[in-house]
Design a protein around this motif. Structure first.
Motif, PDB file in Angstrom:
ATOM      1  N   TYR A 151     -22.658 -35.010  19.276  1.00 36.86           N
ATOM      2  CA  TYR A 151     -23.713 -35.649  20.061  1.00 36.86           C
ATOM      3  C   TYR A 151     -23.152 -36.152  21.393  1.00 36.86           C
ATOM      4  O   TYR A 151     -23.711 -35.879  22.477  1.00 36.86           O
ATOM      5  N   LEU A 152     -22.029 -36.852  21.346  1.00 43.10           N
ATOM      6  CA  LEU A 152     -21.462 -37.420  22.570  1.00 43.10           C
ATOM      7  C   LEU A 152     -20.913 -36.334  23.513  1.00 43.10           C
ATOM      8  O   LEU A 152     -20.960 -36.488  24.747  1.00 43.10           O
ATOM      9  N   LEU A 153     -20.413 -35.258  22.940  1.00 43.33           N
ATOM     10  CA  LEU A 153     -19.875 -34.172  23.767  1.00 43.33           C
ATOM     11  C   LEU A 153     -20.961 -33.349  24.449  1.00 43.33           C
ATOM     12  O   LEU A 153     -20.667 -32.599  25.389  1.00 43.33           O
ATOM     13  N   THR A 154     -22.215 -33.466  23.977  1.00 40.37           N
ATOM     14  CA  THR A 154     -23.279 -32.598  24.501  1.00 40.37           C
ATOM     15  C   THR A 154     -24.482 -33.343  25.058  1.00 40.37           C
ATOM     16  O   THR A 154     -25.439 -32.718  25.503  1.00 40.37           O
ATOM     17  N   LYS A 155     -24.449 -34.668  25.070  1.00 36.95           N
ATOM     18  CA  LYS A 155     -25.613 -35.397  25.555  1.00 36.95           C
ATOM     19  C   LYS A 155     -25.709 -35.431  27.070  1.00 36.95           C
ATOM     20  O   LYS A 155     -26.754 -35.707  27.648  1.00 36.95           O
ATOM     21  N   ASP A 156     -24.595 -35.169  27.757  1.00 38.42           N
ATOM     22  CA  ASP A 156     -24.617 -35.020  29.213  1.00 38.42           C
ATOM     23  C   ASP A 156     -23.517 -34.063  29.622  1.00 38.42           C
ATOM     24  O   ASP A 156     -22.896 -33.416  28.765  1.00 38.42           O
ATOM     25  N   ASP A 157     -23.235 -33.928  30.905  1.00 39.57           N
ATOM     26  CA  ASP A 157     -22.370 -32.872  31.384  1.00 39.57           C
ATOM     27  C   ASP A 157     -20.973 -33.323  31.816  1.00 39.57           C
ATOM     28  O   ASP A 157     -20.208 -32.534  32.367  1.00 39.57           O
ATOM     29  N   HIS A 158     -20.603 -34.561  31.557  1.00 38.43           N
ATOM     30  CA  HIS A 158     -19.366 -35.042  32.171  1.00 38.43           C
ATOM     31  C   HIS A 158     -18.106 -34.724  31.387  1.00 38.43           C
ATOM     32  O   HIS A 158     -17.015 -34.881  31.914  1.00 38.43           O
ATOM     33  N   ILE A 159     -18.212 -34.322  30.122  1.00 34.17           N
ATOM     34  CA  ILE A 159     -17.004 -34.037  29.330  1.00 34.17           C
ATOM     35  C   ILE A 159     -16.819 -32.522  29.220  1.00 34.17           C
ATOM     36  O   ILE A 159     -17.728 -31.831  28.837  1.00 34.17           O
ATOM     37  N   LYS A 201     -26.407 -29.319  11.527  1.00 32.63           N
ATOM     38  CA  LYS A 201     -27.727 -29.340  10.896  1.00 32.63           C
ATOM     39  C   LYS A 201     -28.340 -30.735  10.968  1.00 32.63           C
ATOM     40  O   LYS A 201     -29.557 -30.890  11.204  1.00 32.63           O
ATOM     41  N   LEU A 202     -27.516 -31.758  10.781  1.00 34.19           N
ATOM     42  CA  LEU A 202     -27.985 -33.143  10.890  1.00 34.19           C
ATOM     43  C   LEU A 202     -28.592 -33.388  12.273  1.00 34.19           C
ATOM     44  O   LEU A 202     -29.691 -33.953  12.397  1.00 34.19           O
ATOM     45  N   LEU A 203     -27.887 -32.969  13.309  1.00 29.58           N
ATOM     46  CA  LEU A 203     -28.390 -33.158  14.672  1.00 29.58           C
ATOM     47  C   LEU A 203     -29.672 -32.370  14.906  1.00 29.58           C
ATOM     48  O   LEU A 203     -30.646 -32.887  15.471  1.00 29.58           O
ATOM     49  N   LYS A 204     -29.667 -31.139  14.459  1.00 36.46           N
ATOM     50  CA  LYS A 204     -30.831 -30.277  14.659  1.00 36.46           C
ATOM     51  C   LYS A 204     -32.050 -30.815  13.901  1.00 36.46           C
ATOM     52  O   LYS A 204     -33.167 -30.876  14.439  1.00 36.46           O
ATOM     53  N   ASP A 205     -31.851 -31.226  12.654  1.00 36.07           N
ATOM     54  CA  ASP A 205     -32.958 -31.753  11.842  1.00 36.07           C
ATOM     55  C   ASP A 205     -33.492 -33.063  12.407  1.00 36.07           C
ATOM     56  O   ASP A 205     -34.648 -33.427  12.165  1.00 36.07           O
ATOM     57  N   SER A 206     -32.638 -33.779  13.166  1.00 31.77           N
ATOM     58  CA  SER A 206     -33.065 -35.051  13.765  1.00 31.77           C
ATOM     59  C   SER A 206     -33.861 -34.851  15.050  1.00 31.77           C
ATOM     60  O   SER A 206     -34.315 -35.826  15.659  1.00 31.77           O
ATOM     61  N   GLY A 207     -34.003 -33.608  15.476  1.00 30.18           N
ATOM     62  CA  GLY A 207     -34.748 -33.321  16.689  1.00 30.18           C
ATOM     63  C   GLY A 207     -33.939 -33.447  17.963  1.00 30.18           C
ATOM     64  O   GLY A 207     -34.498 -33.390  19.063  1.00 30.18           O
ATOM     65  N   TYR A 208     -32.616 -33.587  17.833  1.00 31.48           N
ATOM     66  CA  TYR A 208     -31.774 -33.735  19.008  1.00 31.48           C
ATOM     67  C   TYR A 208     -31.710 -32.419  19.776  1.00 31.48           C
ATOM     68  O   TYR A 208     -31.487 -31.347  19.194  1.00 31.48           O
ATOM     69  N   GLU A 209     -31.861 -32.496  21.094  1.00 22.73           N
ATOM     70  CA  GLU A 209     -31.779 -31.328  21.966  1.00 22.73           C
ATOM     71  C   GLU A 209     -30.582 -31.491  22.902  1.00 22.73           C
ATOM     72  O   GLU A 209     -30.660 -32.177  23.928  1.00 22.73           O
ATOM     73  N   LYS A 225     -27.644 -30.977  25.721  1.00 23.83           N
ATOM     74  CA  LYS A 225     -27.629 -30.406  27.058  1.00 23.83           C
ATOM     75  C   LYS A 225     -26.593 -29.304  27.199  1.00 23.83           C
ATOM     76  O   LYS A 225     -26.488 -28.673  28.251  1.00 23.83           O
ATOM     77  N   LYS A 226     -25.800 -29.116  26.155  1.00 24.34           N
ATOM     78  CA  LYS A 226     -24.864 -27.993  26.079  1.00 24.34           C
ATOM     79  C   LYS A 226     -25.095 -27.300  24.738  1.00 24.34           C
ATOM     80  O   LYS A 226     -25.626 -27.889  23.799  1.00 24.34           O
ATOM     81  N   ARG A 227     -24.686 -26.076  24.665  1.00 25.61           N
ATOM     82  CA  ARG A 227     -24.761 -25.372  23.388  1.00 25.61           C
ATOM     83  C   ARG A 227     -23.617 -25.804  22.469  1.00 25.61           C
ATOM     84  O   ARG A 227     -22.514 -26.058  22.933  1.00 25.61           O
ATOM     85  N   ILE A 228     -23.920 -25.904  21.201  1.00 21.89           N
ATOM     86  CA  ILE A 228     -22.920 -26.206  20.176  1.00 21.89           C
ATOM     87  C   ILE A 228     -22.722 -24.937  19.358  1.00 21.89           C
ATOM     88  O   ILE A 228     -23.689 -24.379  18.816  1.00 21.89           O
ATOM     89  N   ARG A 229     -21.494 -24.479  19.255  1.00 19.59           N
ATOM     90  CA  ARG A 229     -21.228 -23.211  18.564  1.00 19.59           C
ATOM     91  C   ARG A 229     -20.131 -23.399  17.518  1.00 19.59           C
ATOM     92  O   ARG A 229     -18.999 -23.785  17.849  1.00 19.59           O
ATOM     93  N   LEU A 230     -20.470 -23.126  16.266  1.00 20.98           N
ATOM     94  CA  LEU A 230     -19.497 -23.098  15.176  1.00 20.98           C
ATOM     95  C   LEU A 230     -18.955 -21.671  15.078  1.00 20.98           C
ATOM     96  O   LEU A 230     -19.676 -20.753  14.696  1.00 20.98           O
ATOM     97  N   ILE A 231     -17.693 -21.510  15.460  1.00 24.79           N
ATOM     98  CA  ILE A 231     -17.051 -20.190  15.462  1.00 24.79           C
ATOM     99  C   ILE A 231     -16.177 -20.082  14.217  1.00 24.79           C
ATOM    100  O   ILE A 231     -15.318 -20.933  13.976  1.00 24.79           O
TER     101      ILE A 231
END
Length: 471
Positions: free
Chosen positions: A463-471, A132-140, A142-148
């Protein structure tokens, strides 16, 4: 996102975090055979907890999905990649006396009490607020984040088995259900039930009518009871009182006609760390050994103590260890006996990550065969081992160390977490080094400030796991 004070951002969600978590903690989401249905496979209260979290996600405009009552997820972001955070909403039973009530969440002096605060509702809600913190901050991302969110972690993991039959497997991820700085190795886990034939006879003077203790295989039994019938019960009562005093444990005896009910209170603990508890079944069995019972009954009690008092499995031929994850642990989690039925002994075995499952199982069966005992395995989880230099490990550990300044080395544990349900995952928090570990115990609680710090760590990590595609 530029320079970010992650803790400051997380702190802004403190009141909202407590509010949402209290609502979830008030739901007694213990597996309930009596209320389970095809649509609620683990009972009404577990289903209620799952729907509560999904409704929370919908309210905050996340994408949510309810998966047949077995599990559900909350998601945001775009892209073909998927980072998963796996947690669970079911809890173990709440034994014993609680200061505030197991399902009456109470915040006092910076500690929030209630069953599930640490394992695993508090961490699930922390991960939710990181999203929610990331979403409320306007962060978009590059990968989907899923809480299972699973609902059968404390038993047989049927929730994850069902979920991943129909839903996408994350490329990578973590579970907030263990310790910081990070868990990179988890022992293999065998759950099952040992059966011993009923006693061939009972003494005319004193009979063991019933012996019972424990409610979950992954929990050190905190309570055990035995019912005896026969003559001279006053002598039994007096001997029991002396035994309790000498052993330094709590218990009581109640005489009703020709029967006497004995009960003891040990110390509950998580099955992965049986050394932190005191097994009430063993405590009571050791007293029953001293009574003038029939020889066959005494022989079974002797065997029980001899084989299971040692929580490293040496008594039953399983004294294995390795340098990565340490010694095997054996928890006697349940014991059920009546005069006419076979003895049922539920065990939770956690074997080193480098040990072969087939070897462990063969050694166990050979030992049991010598005693004429059977074994029915209920579940097996293979061990988990992710290399220390894996990019996932390095990314998460870097975040933890940067935010905390703590250089503690990463860990190997006996606990079984959802990390091993993923293609590549690790366990990551929420328990900080030195913090009280009250999981599966009376007065389970979290330190609120620690959970706010966890929100900050999870937010930066995602944030670091989804900001680009290398991880």
């Amino acid at each position: 996102m530029g320079s970010i004070d992650w803790y400051d951002k997380a702190l802004a969600y403190k009141e909202n975090y407590v509010e949402v978590l209290k609502g979830l903690l008030a739901i007694p989401s213990v597996y309930d055979e009596s209320s389970k249905t095809d649509k609620m496979p683990f009972g009404e209260q577990i289903d209620k907890a799952l729907r509560y979290m999904l409704n929370t996600g919908e309210r905050d405009s996340f994408v949510t999905k309810y998966v047949d009552g077995y599990a559900g997820h909350i998601e945001y972001g775009q892209g073909s990649g998927l980072v998963g955070v796996l947690g669970h909403l079911d809890v173990v039973p709440a034994d014993g006396e609680w200061t505030f009530g197991a399902f009456t969440p109470t915040l006092t002096e910076g500690r929030l009490f209630g069953r599930g605060t640490l394992d695993d509702k508090g961490p699930v809600v922390a991960a939710y607020f990181a999203m929610k913190l990331l979403k409320d901050s306007g962060y978009e991302p590059k990968k989907r984040i899923r809480l299972i969110m699973g609902t059968d972690e404390e038993r047989d993991w049927q929730c994850m088995e069902h979920y991943f039959k129909y839903e996408e497997m994350p490329d990578t991820g973590f579970t907030p259900d263990a310790d910081f700085p990070l868990i990179y190795a988890e022992k293999g886990i065998i759950d099952g039930y040992i059966s011993l034939p009923p006693a061939t006879a009972q003494s005319d003077k004193l009979r063991l009518v019933r012996f019972h203790g424990g409610k979950a295989l992954n929990m050190v039994p905190g309570q055990a009871e035995a019912t005896l019938s026969g003559e001279d019960l006053t002598a039994v009562e007096q001997a029991f009182a002396a035994y309790l005093t000498a052993a330094g444990i709590d218990g009581r005896a109640e005489v009703k006609g020709n029967n006497i009910l004995l009960s003891v209170s040990g110390k509950a603990a998580h099955g992965s760390t049986p050394e932190k508890g005191r097994n009430s079944v063993i405590v009571l069995a050791k007293f029953l050994q001293s009574l003038p019972l029939h020889g066959d009954v005494t022989d079974k009690l002797n065997w029980l103590v001899e084989k299971f008092e040692d929580y490293n499995g040496k008594g039953i031929g399983l004294g294995l260890t390795d340098d990565v994850s340490g010694p095997l642990t054996l928890n006697l989690g349940e014991c059920k006996m009546t005069e006419t039925d076979a003895w049922s002994i539920g065990v939770n075995i956690r074997y080193p990550v480098t040990a072969a499952y087939d070897t462990v199982k063969e050694n166990l069966l050979n030992e049991l065969a010598e005693a004429g005992a059977g074994f029915k395995q209920s579940s097996h989880l293979a061990s988990l081992y992710v290399e220390k230099d894996d990019p996932l490990v390095e990314t998460l550990v870097d975040v933890y160390r940067r935010q905390t300044g703590d250089a503690t080395d990463i860990l190997a544990i006996g606990g079984g977490t959802y990390a091993r349900a993923m293609k590549k995952g690790v366990a990551f928090g929420p328990l900080f080094p030195g913090a009280p570990d009250s999981a599966h115990q009376q007065d389970e609680h979290i330190l609120l400030d620690d959970m706010i710090r966890a929100i900050a760590i999870y937010a930066e990590s995602l944030y670091l796991l989804t900001k680009d595609d290398h991880i």
